[in-house]
Design a protein around this motif. Structure first.
Motif, PDB file in Angstrom:
ATOM      1  N   LYS A 110       0.817  -1.220   0.000  1.00 56.48           N
ATOM      2  CA  LYS A 110       0.000   0.000   0.000  1.00 56.48           C
ATOM      3  C   LYS A 110       0.846   1.263   0.000  1.00 56.48           C
ATOM      4  CE  LYS A 110      -4.731  -0.020   0.866  1.00 56.48           C
ATOM      5  NZ  LYS A 110      -4.964  -0.675  -0.411  1.00 56.48           N
ATOM      6  N   TRP A 122       0.452 -16.243  -4.407  1.00 50.68           N
ATOM      7  CA  TRP A 122      -0.466 -15.309  -3.734  1.00 50.68           C
ATOM      8  C   TRP A 122      -0.390 -13.932  -4.357  1.00 50.68           C
ATOM      9  CZ3 TRP A 122      -4.373 -16.733  -0.999  1.00 50.68           C
ATOM     10  CH2 TRP A 122      -4.315 -17.850  -0.160  1.00 50.68           C
ATOM     11  N   PHE A 141      -3.330 -11.702  -6.237  1.00 48.71           N
ATOM     12  CA  PHE A 141      -3.844 -10.421  -5.768  1.00 48.71           C
ATOM     13  C   PHE A 141      -3.454  -9.260  -6.671  1.00 48.71           C
ATOM     14  CE2 PHE A 141      -4.568 -12.904  -1.976  1.00 48.71           C
ATOM     15  CZ  PHE A 141      -5.833 -12.462  -1.644  1.00 48.71           C
ATOM     16  N   LYS A 143     -10.284  -7.963  -4.184  1.00 51.20           N
ATOM     17  CA  LYS A 143      -9.492  -8.810  -3.285  1.00 51.20           C
ATOM     18  C   LYS A 143     -10.364  -9.711  -2.426  1.00 51.20           C
ATOM     19  CE  LYS A 143      -5.405  -5.964  -2.582  1.00 51.20           C
ATOM     20  NZ  LYS A 143      -4.590  -5.228  -1.626  1.00 51.20           N
ATOM     21  N   PHE A 144     -11.451  -9.155  -1.943  1.00 60.82           N
ATOM     22  CA  PHE A 144     -12.321  -9.930  -1.069  1.00 60.82           C
ATOM     23  C   PHE A 144     -12.927 -11.111  -1.834  1.00 60.82           C
ATOM     24  CE2 PHE A 144     -16.456 -10.793   0.915  1.00 60.82           C
ATOM     25  CZ  PHE A 144     -16.014 -11.134   2.181  1.00 60.82           C
ATOM     26  N   TYR A 184     -10.494 -14.031  -2.048  1.00 61.44           N
ATOM     27  CA  TYR A 184     -10.434 -14.772  -0.792  1.00 61.44           C
ATOM     28  C   TYR A 184     -11.732 -15.546  -0.547  1.00 61.44           C
ATOM     29  CZ  TYR A 184     -10.994 -15.376   4.254  1.00 61.44           C
ATOM     30  OH  TYR A 184     -11.260 -15.881   5.481  1.00 61.44           O
ATOM     31  N   TYR A 222      -9.817 -12.808   6.147  1.00 60.32           N
ATOM     32  CA  TYR A 222      -9.648 -11.829   5.076  1.00 60.32           C
ATOM     33  C   TYR A 222      -8.566 -10.812   5.427  1.00 60.32           C
ATOM     34  CZ  TYR A 222     -10.459  -7.989   1.886  1.00 60.32           C
ATOM     35  OH  TYR A 222     -10.275  -6.991   0.971  1.00 60.32           O
ATOM     36  N   THR A 230      -4.954 -10.337   3.336  1.00 56.93           N
ATOM     37  CA  THR A 230      -4.537  -9.092   2.676  1.00 56.93           C
ATOM     38  C   THR A 230      -3.222  -8.581   3.252  1.00 56.93           C
ATOM     39  OG1 THR A 230      -5.958  -7.904   4.194  1.00 56.93           O
ATOM     40  CG2 THR A 230      -6.802  -8.238   1.981  1.00 56.93           C
ATOM     41  N   LYS A 231      -2.996  -8.836   4.537  1.00 54.21           N
ATOM     42  CA  LYS A 231      -1.744  -8.367   5.144  1.00 54.21           C
ATOM     43  C   LYS A 231      -0.575  -9.276   4.787  1.00 54.21           C
ATOM     44  CE  LYS A 231      -2.791  -4.884   8.028  1.00 54.21           C
ATOM     45  NZ  LYS A 231      -3.632  -4.308   6.959  1.00 54.21           N
ATOM     46  N   SER A 266      -0.011 -12.051   2.547  1.00 56.16           N
ATOM     47  CA  SER A 266       0.392 -12.766   1.343  1.00 56.16           C
ATOM     48  C   SER A 266       1.435 -12.064   0.482  1.00 56.16           C
ATOM     49  CB  SER A 266      -0.850 -12.989   0.503  1.00 56.16           C
ATOM     50  OG  SER A 266      -1.451 -11.751   0.279  1.00 56.16           O
TER      51      SER A 266
END
Lengths: 302, 266
Positions: A56, B94, B98, B104-105, B108, B257, B261-262, B264
């Motif tokens: 990000k 991964w 992404f 993104k959701f 997953y 979730y 997102t954090k 991968s």
């Protein structure tokens, strides 16, 4: 802003306390092949991951085709094809199935898979399990995967890694082809300048997260000023004489004097001057620092 | 929604050659076939008991359900949750996943949903094969009276309840397999959990329902109790342990979730 495929504005990125990217302002013009150069660990891959929104960034730092990436993630990613680090390939699927899977994800026609396989020269191995591929074949399949959606912008992270000389030339030609005939913008990272020099139109040099140089390949060449190396007797006397005559001396060794090169005529005049004064000139040599050394210099000093 | 469908199709495409996918089909077939084979070879003994049709069915389906619910279901869930995530760990895909122009959701959720679907298919086939093999037995051994009772409702309710009871375990194992790329950690934790679940479920500990691993055992206990009813299909599906299982599933699904997102991307 409208002319850039990628623009980052003062981009910073930290992993915990460690700053990986510092105040990076990339400007990748549309239609260019942008060589993103830097030694291992300079922050190239991190930057590419930021450009893919995998890491990000702040909301005002990364623009893809003029659009801020966090707010336009899906729209931006639709225009990008990428190969990051090792090609991401499912080993239990064949090369063709890997491509078909990507076609499914992108919602495009599966016939594209065969087209891409022949483009990267893997048609014969299309039904072989990807885990049985050689490193070079995997790399080529990775490029095919990046290209399958026909993206306007390609991010290639060290695409020639593990390729044999033939493969390297093929990838090089493919990149030039894509940029010139298909009007694509390519950002290609590498730690080898020689690799970039042959394809890139623009260069950005990064070290320890900082951008040290950015410009066209010609601007990079201009940075390496040509010099005249004069092998002469009694160097210190000769140097003193030349300084008196108004020449700038860059370096004196016990056998040579180095002055900036201006033109062949000036070199000749300088030679005549030295001989008239009784010095023996044994050689005049035009020295041009090659880009490899320049690159080393740039990255070493910072 | 389009992202979700696309990702789901891709999950199927990726895993259709893996053991996790085929196990969902082969496992019910083999177990039901074995039980049916047992009833075929020892038909003399079974016939001597002079079961009523309804009791014959319960005996027969209980044999499959017992092995299945206590041991095979939890281990299949553990293995399958691992396998669905390991496809990405193993191939280091991964980040590519992404970097696709998909929500993104959805990516997953599709993975999770695919795991749920596999369990559903597996349990559905268990019920279907039990039914089919029962009637096959009847054809092979005409003295049996399988044809005098319709077990469909009992089968559907038992397996539906077992399916719901397995979602809690799935969610825990799914997160463990997201976190770790290797098999031993999720397997080890799952193994201990399953043993603990069987014990607490069977001794009837008051708070056993709080441990997701005990949910299948609790369901089986309630199904054993159901046999004593005059109508064995007359048991409630939504009991305490099922609610708990669903709450676990929902909460862990959301937590997963944030983990994915954090994690991968590095």
């Amino acid at each position: 802003m409208g002319n850039y495929a990628i623009e980052t504005v003062g981009l910073n990125f930290n992993f915990g306390n460690q700053a990986i990217v510092k105040d990076l302002s990339l400007q990748v013009p549309k239609g260019s092949i942008y060589g993103f150069l830097g030694p291992n660990g300079a922050g190239k891959t991190t930057t590419i991951k930021i450009l893919l929104n995998l890491l990000k960034s702040s909301n005002d730092q990364v623009f893809i085709f003029g659009k801020e990436i966090n707010h336009n993630r899906i729209a931006s990613l639709k225009r990008i094809g990428a190969l990051v680090e090792q090609p991401a390939i499912y080993g239990h699927l064949t090369g063709k199935e890997n491509l078909i899977n990507r076609c499914i994800l992108l919602g495009i026609n599966k016939s594209k898979a065969d087209e891409m396989l022949s483009l990267v020269g893997l048609s014969d191995a299309s039904n072989k399990k990807a885990s049985k591929y050689s490193l070079g074949m995997k790399q080529r399949l990775g490029i095919a995967l990046a290209l399958v959606s026909d993206p306007e912008l390609l991010l290639l992270d060290e695409p020639t890694n593990g390729l044999d000389p033939n493969g390297i030339i093929e990838v090089r030609n493919l990149m030039i082809d894509l940029a010139t005939k298909h009007n694509k913008t390519i950002l290609v990272s590498s730690h080898l300048l020689a690799e970039i020099e042959r394809t890139a139109t623009h260069v950005g040099i990064i070290n320890k997260g900082r951008l040290l140089f950015q410009g066209t390949i010609n601007e990079l060449h201009l940075l390496s000023k040509p010099m005249l190396e004069i092998e002469v007797s009694k160097t210190s006397d000769a140097a003193a004489f030349l300084t008196q005559a108004g020449y700038e001396i860059l370096e004196i060794t016990d056998k040579k004097i180095i002055v900036p090169f201006t033109s062949p005529e000036d070199s000749g005049a300088l030679n005549t001057l030295l001989i008239q004064k009784g010095f023996t000139v044994s050689s005049l040599y035009l020295q041009k620092k090659d880009l490899e050394n320049l690159f080393l210099d740039i990255t070493k000093n910072n | 929604m389009r992202s979700l469908t696309i990702s789901l199709v891709s999950e199927f495409y990726k895993s259709r050659k893996t053991l996790a996918f085929w196990a969902a089909i082969i496992l019910p077939f083999v177990i039901c076939a074995l039980v049916a084979f047992g009833f075929y070879t020892s038909s003399d003994k079974v016939l001597k008991m002079h079961y009523l049709p309804i009791m014959l069915w319960l005996r027969y389906l209980g044999a499959a359900l017992g092995v299945m619910g206590v041991l095979i279901l939890p281990f299949y869930v553990i293995f399958m949750a691992f396998s669905v995530n390991n496809i990405e760990h193993k191939n280091d895909t991964w980040k590519t996943l992404f970097a696709q122009p998909l929500n993104k959701f959805s990516i997953y959720a599709a993975k999770y949903l695919y795991a749920v679907i596999l369990i559903f298919v597996c349990l559905f086939l268990f019920a279907a094969f039990t039914f089919v093999f029962g009637h096959l037995l009847q054809a092979l051994v005409p003295k049996y009276n399988f044809n005098q009772y319709d077990p469909s409702l009992v089968l559907v309710k038992f397996y539906a309840k077992l399916f719901l009871a397995s979602l809690g375990i799935l969610s825990i194992q799914f997160i463990l397999s997201l976190l770790w790329g290797d098999f031993l950690k999720p397997m080890g934790i799952g193994f201990i959990g399953t043993i603990m679940g069987i014990i607490t479920g069977n001794v009837g500990w008051k708070y056993a329902y709080l441990i997701p691993y005990s949910h299948p055992s609790l369901v089986l206990n309630s199904s054993t109790a159901a046999r004593k009813l005059s109508d064995p299909s007359d048991f409630p599906i939504f009991t305490q342990e099922i609610y708990t299982s669903l709450i676990y599933a929902l909460v862990l699904f959301v937590i997963g979730y944030f983990i994915v997102t954090k994690k991968s991307i590095k």
